[in-house]
Design a protein around this motif. Structure first.
Motif, PDB file in Angstrom:
ATOM      1  N   LEU A 140      55.628  24.003  53.750  1.00 33.23           N
ATOM      2  CA  LEU A 140      56.652  23.929  52.709  1.00 33.23           C
ATOM      3  C   LEU A 140      57.426  22.614  52.777  1.00 33.23           C
ATOM      4  CD1 LEU A 140      58.116  27.554  52.892  1.00 33.23           C
ATOM      5  CD2 LEU A 140      56.527  26.637  51.193  1.00 33.23           C
ATOM      6  N   PHE A 141      57.246  21.887  53.892  1.00 36.51           N
ATOM      7  CA  PHE A 141      57.972  20.633  54.093  1.00 36.51           C
ATOM      8  C   PHE A 141      57.068  19.419  53.921  1.00 36.51           C
ATOM      9  CE2 PHE A 141      60.004  23.985  56.494  1.00 36.51           C
ATOM     10  CZ  PHE A 141      61.336  23.855  56.120  1.00 36.51           C
ATOM     11  N   ASN A 142      55.982  19.603  53.201  1.00 36.82           N
ATOM     12  CA  ASN A 142      55.023  18.514  52.981  1.00 36.82           C
ATOM     13  C   ASN A 142      55.713  17.272  52.413  1.00 36.82           C
ATOM     14  OD1 ASN A 142      52.544  17.195  52.791  1.00 36.82           O
ATOM     15  ND2 ASN A 142      52.181  17.950  50.714  1.00 36.82           N
ATOM     16  N   GLY A 143      55.578  16.146  53.123  1.00 36.24           N
ATOM     17  CA  GLY A 143      56.153  14.885  52.673  1.00 36.24           C
ATOM     18  C   GLY A 143      57.620  14.697  52.997  1.00 36.24           C
ATOM     19  N   LYS A 144      58.254  15.709  53.577  1.00 38.18           N
ATOM     20  CA  LYS A 144      59.681  15.608  53.885  1.00 38.18           C
ATOM     21  C   LYS A 144      59.916  15.082  55.303  1.00 38.18           C
ATOM     22  CE  LYS A 144      61.163  19.241  50.699  1.00 38.18           C
ATOM     23  NZ  LYS A 144      61.915  20.513  50.535  1.00 38.18           N
ATOM     24  N   THR A 145      61.086  14.510  55.508  1.00 41.16           N
ATOM     25  CA  THR A 145      61.463  13.993  56.818  1.00 41.16           C
ATOM     26  C   THR A 145      62.133  15.100  57.622  1.00 41.16           C
ATOM     27  OG1 THR A 145      61.784  11.747  55.981  1.00 41.16           O
ATOM     28  CG2 THR A 145      62.872  12.307  58.065  1.00 41.16           C
ATOM     29  N   ILE A 146      61.626  15.315  58.842  1.00 38.07           N
ATOM     30  CA  ILE A 146      62.182  16.340  59.714  1.00 38.07           C
ATOM     31  C   ILE A 146      62.541  15.719  61.058  1.00 38.07           C
ATOM     32  CG2 ILE A 146      61.766  18.519  60.910  1.00 38.07           C
ATOM     33  CD1 ILE A 146      59.940  19.341  58.681  1.00 38.07           C
ATOM     34  N   TYR A 147      63.758  15.961  61.496  1.00 36.70           N
ATOM     35  CA  TYR A 147      64.244  15.476  62.785  1.00 36.70           C
ATOM     36  C   TYR A 147      64.137  16.615  63.802  1.00 36.70           C
ATOM     37  CZ  TYR A 147      66.309  11.659  60.096  1.00 36.70           C
ATOM     38  OH  TYR A 147      66.495  10.575  59.265  1.00 36.70           O
ATOM     39  N   GLY A 148      63.598  16.311  64.973  1.00 40.69           N
ATOM     40  CA  GLY A 148      63.483  17.343  65.993  1.00 40.69           C
ATOM     41  C   GLY A 148      62.585  16.909  67.124  1.00 40.69           C
TER      42      GLY A 148
END
Length: 202
Positions: A140-148
């Motif tokens: 669901l987070f395709n192409g999004k920036t995720i910090y972790g």
């Protein structure tokens, strides 16, 4: 403040020793949390530090690796009991959230992997550091920036921004939040488990 900081919620456990509020040494374990007792003795010995001078112990209580949390918390509780000092129980996500949002960007997605390609992530609910947790499919987070952390295997799906997460960052967070976190009732501290949580090493 002199204290020991233990991070055992991930597959890359680490230890940091703080003296007068400054980190004087830290190390990552080469294998897993089973090395923690020996590494604690080693880091104290290598720095000619007297264990009785510890004021408290900071420890991650999850969410994260079931075995790592259990081993780390048991070790921290045993030491705290024997030294008659308080524990600083630290929530894994609280630290990630604090680091990621230090620049006051409330649009960031912060999280780490759980089971079956799920992402455990924060949803900011207010502008004062409060958030809610949600478990969502990583696709669901395709192409999004995720910090972790622990998300390198999803680099083809997301724009992964790794947050440095270690005993040292746990220590810094503990210093900043000592008054609200420290606990003298050591036996009341409970781990935060997420069933089948998978925290991958990078």
């Amino acid at each position: 403040m002199n204290f020991l900081s233990i991070e055992s919620a991930t597959n890359s456990p680490s230890i940091a020793l703080y003296s007068s509020g400054l980190c004087i040494d830290s190390c990552f374990l080469k294998k897993n949390s089973s090395e923690l007792p020996g590494k604690v003795k080693e880091i104290i010995s290598n720095n000619d530090f007297e264990i009785n001078n510890l004021d408290c112990i900071a420890i991650t209580i999850g969410p994260g690796s079931y075995t790592g949390i259990r081993v780390g918390l048991s070790l921290a509780q045993g030491l705290a009991y024997s030294l008659n000092i308080p524990l600083i129980p630290v929530n894994t996500m609280d630290v990630l959230y604090s680091i990621a949002f230090s620049e006051n960007n409330i649009d960031k997605i912060v999280g780490f992997p759980a089971y079956n390609d799920k992402l455990l992530h924060c949803i900011p609910s207010t502008d004062n550091g409060i958030y809610e947790l949600e478990l969502s499919d990583i696709n669901l987070f395709n192409g999004k920036t995720i910090y972790g952390f622990g998300l390198s295997r999803y680099k083809d799906i997301i724009n992964y921004k790794k947050i440095k997460f270690s005993a040292e960052s746990i220590g810094k967070y503990s210093i900043d939040n000592y008054e609200s976190l420290y606990c003298k009732d050591i036996g009341s501290i409970a781990p935060i488990y997420l069933d089948e949580l998978l925290i991958s090493s990078e």
